[in-house]
Design an enzyme around this catalytic site. Structure first.
Site, PDB file in Angstrom:
ATOM      1  CE  LYS A   1      -4.475  -1.408   1.445  1.00  0.00           C
ATOM      2  NZ  LYS A   1      -4.476  -2.481   2.418  1.00  0.00           N
TER       3      LYS A   1
HETATM    4  N1  GLU Z   1      -8.204  -7.880   3.878  1.00  0.00           N
HETATM    5  C1  GLU Z   1      -7.169  -8.673   3.290  1.00  0.00           C
HETATM    6  C2  GLU Z   1      -6.190  -7.765   2.568  1.00  0.00           C
HETATM    7  O1  GLU Z   1      -6.409  -6.590   2.437  1.00  0.00           O
HETATM    8  C3  GLU Z   1      -7.684  -9.697   2.298  1.00  0.00           C
HETATM    9  C4  GLU Z   1      -8.357 -10.841   2.970  1.00  0.00           C
HETATM   10  C5  GLU Z   1      -8.799 -11.991   2.074  1.00  0.00           C
HETATM   11  O2  GLU Z   1      -9.019 -11.812   0.858  1.00  0.00           O
HETATM   12  O3  GLU Z   1      -8.974 -13.078   2.615  1.00  0.00           O
HETATM   13  O4  GLU Z   1      -5.159  -8.214   2.144  1.00  0.00           O
END
Ligand code: GLU
Length: 281
Positions: free
Chosen positions: A255
């Site tokens: 990010k």
């Molecule tokens: N929230 C997780 C992420 O931003 C992804 C979770 C998932 O796809 O199981 O990497």
């Protein structure tokens, strides 16, 4: 079986090309299968998630041409479901409170008699310092861990799963779960909110997800999710772990790589089709 999938970003920063690929791939696969595409906002980390990033998630995804069902499941609003899952596991005698800091864990895991510290999907494998503690001793400042040895002992046969993506299927074995994953945290001590492994499993079931489509960086965590599904009596979806979008040096995007943020490509006048071309869709 129908086809229900989801994109589950954490709004802790701008979405980048890697997110675009993941979301577009899941959306395309759902369309092709005549299925449903859902969105879930994984915002349990209240210190890092912001309303501005969340608003930008909706805006970037809509710009990319995606549409999703509403209401959107926001994990920050689903705490009672995680509490119920924790209570269920506690009732099975599988949880214990843990007061160790990261430093405590590092020190215990690198004690001379332990050899080199082993790493699992969540970092250093927990050396078990608090494993003797009773659930009833739990205090406000404790994290909650799964007693992995007891959890696998409960199963006469370990569950398995189907993988259709680029990552090879990982077999759940007793040794892998106890020695290479260990006693994972299911609720964090600082925030007392459910940890990712628990919330993802509870919500994939709540949203009737049949196909989990996500980056192969999450594949090592899948045995944890499959085990938790079995313990909680929840169905196991099919997993499709996709390749990661890398920068020019072959490093996977994070990010903080704002240079690759979708918002930036938008500001430069690129089109959604340009983004599809960039990620090879
Ligand atoms: N929230 C997780 C992420 O931003 C992804 C979770 C998932 O796809 O199981 O990497």
């Amino acid at each position: 079986m129908g086809f229900v999938t989801r994109f589950a970003p954490s709004p802790t920063g701008q979405l980048h090309l890697g997110h675009a690929y993941s979301a577009l791939l899941a959306f395309d696969m759902a369309q092709k299968a005549g299925g449903r595409f859902l969105l879930r906002i994984e915002d349990t980390d209240t210190a890092r998630c912001t309303p501005v990033f969340e608003a930008q998630v909706y805006d970037d995804l809509a710009w990319l041409g995606l549409s999703w069902e509403t209401p959107v499941l926001r994990q920050s609003e689903n705490t009672p479901a995680y509490e119920a899952a924790l209570a269920q596991l506690a009732g099975m005698g599988l949880l214990y409170p843990c007061s160790c800091t990261r430093g405590d864990i590092r020190r215990a895991a690198s004690a001379p008699q332990e050899g080199a510290p082993m790493h699992g999907p969540d970092g250093v494998i927990y050396p078990g310092t608090c494993r003797h503690r009773a659930w009833s001793e739990r205090s406000e400042t404790d994290a909650i861990r799964l007693h992995m040895g007891r959890a696998v002992d409960l199963m006469t046969t370990l569950p398995q799963y189907i993988e259709t993506g680029v990552h090879p299927e990982l077999r759940l074995t007793r040794a892998h779960l106890t020695d290479e994953i260990g006693d994972i945290v299911l609720a964090r001590r600082d925030t007392k909110t459910a940890a990712y492994h628990l919330s993802v499993v509870v919500d994939d079931a709540a949203q009737d997800i049949t196909h989990v489509i996500r980056g192969e960086d999450l594949a090592p965590a899948t045995p944890i999710h499959v085990l938790l599904q079995a313990l909680l009596g929840l169905p196991t979806p099919i997993y499709h772990h996709h390749r990661l979008i890398r920068d020019d040096l072959g490093k996977r995007l994070a990010k903080r790589d704002d240079a690759r943020a979708i918002a930036l490509y938008r500001a430069e006048g690129h089109t959604p089709q340009d983004i599809r071309n960039m990620v090879g869709l």
